[in-house]
Design an enzyme around this catalytic site. Structure first.
Site, short mmCIF file in Angstrom:
data_model
loop_
_atom_site.label_atom_id
_atom_site.label_comp_id
_atom_site.label_asym_id
_atom_site.label_seq_id
_atom_site.Cartn_x
_atom_site.Cartn_y
_atom_site.Cartn_z
CD GLN A 204 -1.79 -2.30 1.99
OE1 GLN A 204 -0.56 -2.77 2.17
NE2 GLN A 204 -2.65 -2.80 2.73
CG ASP A 245 -6.67 -0.58 10.22
OD1 ASP A 245 -5.44 -0.32 10.25
OD2 ASP A 245 -7.25 -0.72 9.36
CG ASN A 255 -1.33 1.39 11.01
OD1 ASN A 255 -2.22 1.33 10.50
ND2 ASN A 255 -0.13 1.79 10.50
CE LYS A 256 -2.12 -3.39 6.07
NZ LYS A 256 -3.08 -4.38 6.10
O1 MRU Z 1 -5.31 -3.27 4.74
P1 MRU Z 1 -5.41 -2.02 4.86
O2 MRU Z 1 -4.86 -1.32 3.66
O3 MRU Z 1 -6.90 -1.79 5.03
O4 MRU Z 1 -4.77 -1.22 5.99
C1 MRU Z 1 -4.87 0.12 6.21
C2 MRU Z 1 -4.03 0.67 7.38
O5 MRU Z 1 -3.39 -0.08 7.91
C3 MRU Z 1 -4.24 2.14 7.70
O6 MRU Z 1 -2.96 2.67 7.97
C4 MRU Z 1 -5.28 2.38 8.40
O7 MRU Z 1 -6.37 1.76 8.08
C5 MRU Z 1 -5.70 3.67 8.71
S1 MRU Z 1 -6.25 4.56 7.47
C6 MRU Z 1 -6.38 6.30 7.67
#
Ligand code: MRU
Length: 364
Positions: A204, A245, A255-256
């Site tokens: 991402q 998240d 978070n990711k």
């Molecule tokens: O798996 P994803 O792409 O949905 O993960 C997104 C993230 O981890 C973002 O950092 C998180 O959702 C914050 S978005 C403002």
């Protein structure tokens, strides 16, 4: 924000057709493909296969999904079924439950024939609120950036910001959370440069954050995830800022995957580590993030294979491991609040502690 100079949101309501248009993020950065969502199943599928992703955008899409379901059948049973289908799409981002609860709270007390219209209005309101919230997060984050900049040996030097995954406008309705202060700093004339970590396995950072920053003209450099500690150790990062998240009532942050390692390295080198979060991402019902936040388990194929464009411009996936290699793919990790310098919310910076969050909760 802009795509090829044109203003867009990552989800756009079509008022005449009462549908929602999304950018299908699985085609980015190579193609900007719009896709119309017209049914609850469309919305659920878009979240599940990550045509839309990022906690706030997942929530906004789910809100439209509930509207689509109620347009077909607004009975209590249909409402419950749609809630469950949408809620089951992804487990970690709490904004999904937050948005579904918000729409359900509005529509459940109404007569059946009034429900769909009310759900549509609520989905629109969620989108508008998200844009305002993220703009406010950006303003507060910009103040923090200015304070860090002022303390640099040369306050006119470029501010080097590191981020992970994508918490930009593609993860929200507009602006983004962690990237909002970066846009606002750049727009205010501050010299800012972003270290974008690629965010294996789905990339991402490489595909989405890089796309956004390029479109906006913000200078950035892509790094592999494992480069972060090295840059932090050598004083090449002034501040780390990421999205989230789910935040617990005690300040732990999901978070990711890979966020936790960055937080550890930032702490070791005394670099501020901020987490940008709308209040809607705080899960007030849980305290201990490691124990209580469900971590999405994703397909091993995302680890064993790499997607990309081949020389003919066709999207391909290639195997990068010995045939049959077993792989584990945790989608997220949890950073304890003790590693977080502050949470940057729409109400300002808040310590990632139970006490500070409780004060915020009473205030809002
Ligand atoms: O798996 P994803 O792409 O949905 O993960 C997104 C993230 O981890 C973002 O950092 C998180 O959702 C914050 S978005 C403002």
């Amino acid at each position: 924000m802009n795509i090829h100079g044109q203003p867009h949101r990552s989800i756009e309501a079509d008022h005449s057709r009462q549908s929602a248009r999304i950018i299908d993020q699985t085609f980015l950065p190579h193609h900007v493909e719009w896709r119309e969502l017209r049914t609850m199943e469309d919305a659920a599928e878009a979240i599940q296969v990550m045509r839309v992703r990022g906690a706030p955008l997942i929530g906004a899409t789910a809100a439209f999904g509930l509207f689509f379901a109620l347009r077909e059948d607004a009975s209590d049973a249909a409402l419950q079924r749609a809630y469950e289908v949408l809620h089951a799409t992804r487990p970690t981002a709490i904004n999904l439950r937050w948005a579904l609860d918000r729409v359900r709270r509005v529509v459940a007390p109404l007569e059946v024939e009034q429900r769909a219209a009310a759900a549509w209005e609520e989905a629109l309101a969620i989108c508008e609120q998200d844009v305002e919230t993220n703009h406010a997060i950006g303003r507060h984050g910009l103040e923090l950036f200015r304070a860090i900049q002022a303390k640099k040996a040369d306050p006119a030097a470029t501010l080097n910001v590191m981020t992970h995954c994508n918490a930009g406008w593609l993860a929200t309705v507009d602006w983004g959370t962690a990237i909002s202060p970066i846009y606002q700093a750049h727009d205010a004339g501050m010299k800012v440069h972003v270290w974008v970590s690629e965010t294996r396995p789905r990339g991402q950072g490489a595909s989405l954050t890089a796309f956004e920053l390029k479109e906006h003209g913000v200078p950035y450099t892509l790094i592999v995830d494992n480069n972060a500690g090295h840059l932090l150790q050598r004083g090449m990062v002034d501040v780390v800022i990421v999205g989230t998240d789910r935040v617990t009532a005690h300040g732990d942050v999901a978070n990711k995957i890979g966020t936790y390692l960055k937080a550890l390295a930032a702490k070791a080198h005394d670099v501020p580590f901020y987490v940008a979060t709308p209040v809607s991402t705080i899960d007030w019902t849980i305290a201990d993030g490691i124990r209580d936040i469900p971590i999405e388990q994703r397909s091993a194929r995302e680890v064993t294979h790499m997607p990309g464009l081949n020389e003919a411009g066709v999207r391909e996936e290639v195997l990068i491991t010995p045939e049959g290699t077993q792989a584990r793919n945790d989608g997220f990790d949890v950073t304890p609040g003790g590693l977080v310098t502050a949470l940057v919310t729409e109400h300002g910076a808040v310590a990632a502690t139970a006490e500070a969050l409780e004060r915020l909760r009473v205030l809002i």
